[in-house]
Design an enzyme around this catalytic site. Structure first.
Site, PDB file in Angstrom:
ATOM      1  N   ARG A   1       1.598   0.263   7.031  1.00  0.00           N
ATOM      2  CA  ARG A   1       1.747   0.734   5.644  1.00  0.00           C
ATOM      3  C   ARG A   1       1.902   2.262   5.577  1.00  0.00           C
ATOM      4  O   ARG A   1       1.429   2.910   4.651  1.00  0.00           O
ATOM      5  CB  ARG A   1       0.565   0.284   4.768  1.00  0.00           C
ATOM      6  CG  ARG A   1       0.384  -1.206   4.685  1.00  0.00           C
ATOM      7  CD  ARG A   1       1.571  -1.917   4.051  1.00  0.00           C
ATOM      8  NE  ARG A   1       1.392  -3.357   4.141  1.00  0.00           N
ATOM      9  CZ  ARG A   1       1.836  -4.105   5.160  1.00  0.00           C
ATOM     10  NH1 ARG A   1       2.503  -3.536   6.160  1.00  0.00           N
ATOM     11  NH2 ARG A   1       1.641  -5.402   5.179  1.00  0.00           N
TER      12      ARG A   1
ATOM     13  N   SER B   1      -1.164  -5.851  -3.772  1.00  0.00           N
ATOM     14  CA  SER B   1      -2.396  -5.498  -3.059  1.00  0.00           C
ATOM     15  C   SER B   1      -2.762  -4.049  -3.367  1.00  0.00           C
ATOM     16  O   SER B   1      -2.003  -3.135  -3.056  1.00  0.00           O
ATOM     17  CB  SER B   1      -2.205  -5.682  -1.554  1.00  0.00           C
ATOM     18  OG  SER B   1      -1.922  -7.024  -1.257  1.00  0.00           O
TER      19      SER B   1
ATOM     20  N   GLU C   1      -3.564   1.459  -1.826  1.00  0.00           N
ATOM     21  CA  GLU C   1      -2.183   1.365  -1.345  1.00  0.00           C
ATOM     22  C   GLU C   1      -1.194   2.015  -2.304  1.00  0.00           C
ATOM     23  O   GLU C   1      -0.283   2.711  -1.867  1.00  0.00           O
ATOM     24  CB  GLU C   1      -1.815  -0.106  -1.102  1.00  0.00           C
ATOM     25  CG  GLU C   1      -0.472  -0.289  -0.430  1.00  0.00           C
ATOM     26  CD  GLU C   1      -0.275  -1.708   0.076  1.00  0.00           C
ATOM     27  OE1 GLU C   1       0.880  -2.173   0.067  1.00  0.00           O
ATOM     28  OE2 GLU C   1      -1.251  -2.353   0.485  1.00  0.00           O
TER      29      GLU C   1
END
Length: 351
Positions: free
Chosen positions: A160, A239, A343
């Site tokens: 990520r 998420s 995130e």
């Protein structure tokens, strides 16, 4: 280019949150994108880049500067080589590659947002990451004033993360190029256990790419991860927290805390993440810390379908969302000694 003043930003995000921006520009060509960025940089004007808005948390006060919405279009598929303009809708691009019988991004179906955002976050789900198929990213380098082509290695991908995320003020993605696989209409080998179970196959098997895509869409929809304006569980950024990656000492301490809290027979999820590193599940941590599906009494709550998604139930503010996020972070830290990391990108606010 379209230009608006004192424009609302909330409708441009999947959270539907955030205040207005002084100036909103919508660019439909690469040249317009570069021109708008150069003008803002030359004038010293703060600049906010917006694609699909699926990874943004914008403060209630909005953004005092220029917001540039990238709405470029371009889908070029030649044999197994794919080039996407940054503004292409990602989930539509995935569908078109699967319809062409190609494999490599079929398990990334249903992810909201634009193609240009995928290398920034190194978007991944259900056993696939874009870093596995991206060959080049064409980006405007604000530090040099030039358009550059970066190779996969140049992008410095990790979980990520990427060079673009490491230096968010430097690069503006214009085009993304992929190398896909012609496996006779079959998918890439299925890697994710949940996907394999849903497909009724073993990890490593291949299935028709179209079947893999539809199965992933069904799995995502069951978790509120496919956009639906009528479903407030999808008024989110997907998420909200990344899965923690722990070194050996941190992992040992975590296991001790988990055993103390939940009993010695409980085994937390664990996945190899490189030498001396273990990844665990943020969703598991959140749930076991007491934040179950639907948690919350206000207008921002945890999704009723998935503990990893924080949602706007219709009339939330960004501060409502952040208050919930901070509560979850503090609760997981107190329970397990792990600090969750958000995130989505925050604009004008922070946890």
């Amino acid at each position: 280019m379209q230009e608006l003043h004192d424009a609302p930003l909330a409708p441009l995000t999947t959270f539907r949150l955030g205040g207005p921006v002084a100036r909103l520009i919508t660019a439909t060509t690469d040249a317009e994108v570069v021109t708008a960025v150069r003008e803002a940089d030359d004038a010293g004007t703060p600049l906010l880049i917006i694609g699909g808005g699926s990874n943004l948390v914008i403060g209630d006060k909005g953004f005092d500067g220029t917001a540039l919405r990238i709405a470029t279009r371009g889908f070029d598929l030649t044999d197994t080589t794919l080039e996407l303009a940054a503004g292409e809708i990602w989930t539509d691009a995935v569908a078109r590659t699967v319809a062409a019988g190609l494999a490599g991004i079929e398990c990334l179906a249903g992810i909201p947002g634009s193609a240009g955002a995928t290398p920034i976050q190194n978007v991944g789900a259900y056993g696939q990451e874009v870093s596995s198929t991206i060959t080049e990213v064409v980006a405007y380098d604000r530090a040099t004033g030039e358009t550059r082509t970066l190779t996969n290695a140049d992008c410095q991908f990790s979980y990520r993360h990427s060079r673009f995320k490491e230096h968010p003020e430097r690069y503006v993605v214009l085009r993304v190029r992929f190398a896909l696989e012609d496996a006779g209409g079959l998918s890439a080998p299925v890697k994710y256990a949940e996907t394999a179970r849903a497909l009724g196959v073993e990890p490593g098997d291949r299935v028709p790419a179209a079947t893999a895509r539809l199965t992933v869409l069904e799995l995502r929809a069951g978790k509120g991860m496919v956009l639906d304006p009528a479903d407030h569980d999808t008024w989110s950024a997907g998420s909200f927290f990344t899965n923690p990656i722990l070194d050996d000492a941190q992992y040992a301490a975590f296991l001790a805390r988990a055993a103390e809290r939940l009993g010695p027979d409980v085994t937390p999820p664990a996945f190899p993440a490189g030498e001396g590193r273990t990844k665990t599940s943020a969703a598991w941590l959140i749930d076991r810390a007491g934040f179950t599906k639907g948690y919350g009494a206000g207008p921002a709550r945890i999704s009723t379908k998935h503990t990893l998604a924080l949602t706007n139930r219709g009339d939330a503010t960004t501060e409502d969302l952040l208050a919930l996020a901070r509560e979850v972070v503090a609760g997981v830290r107190d329970a397990f000694g792990i600090t969750l990391v958000n995130e989505p990108v925050t604009v004008g606010v922070s946890l």
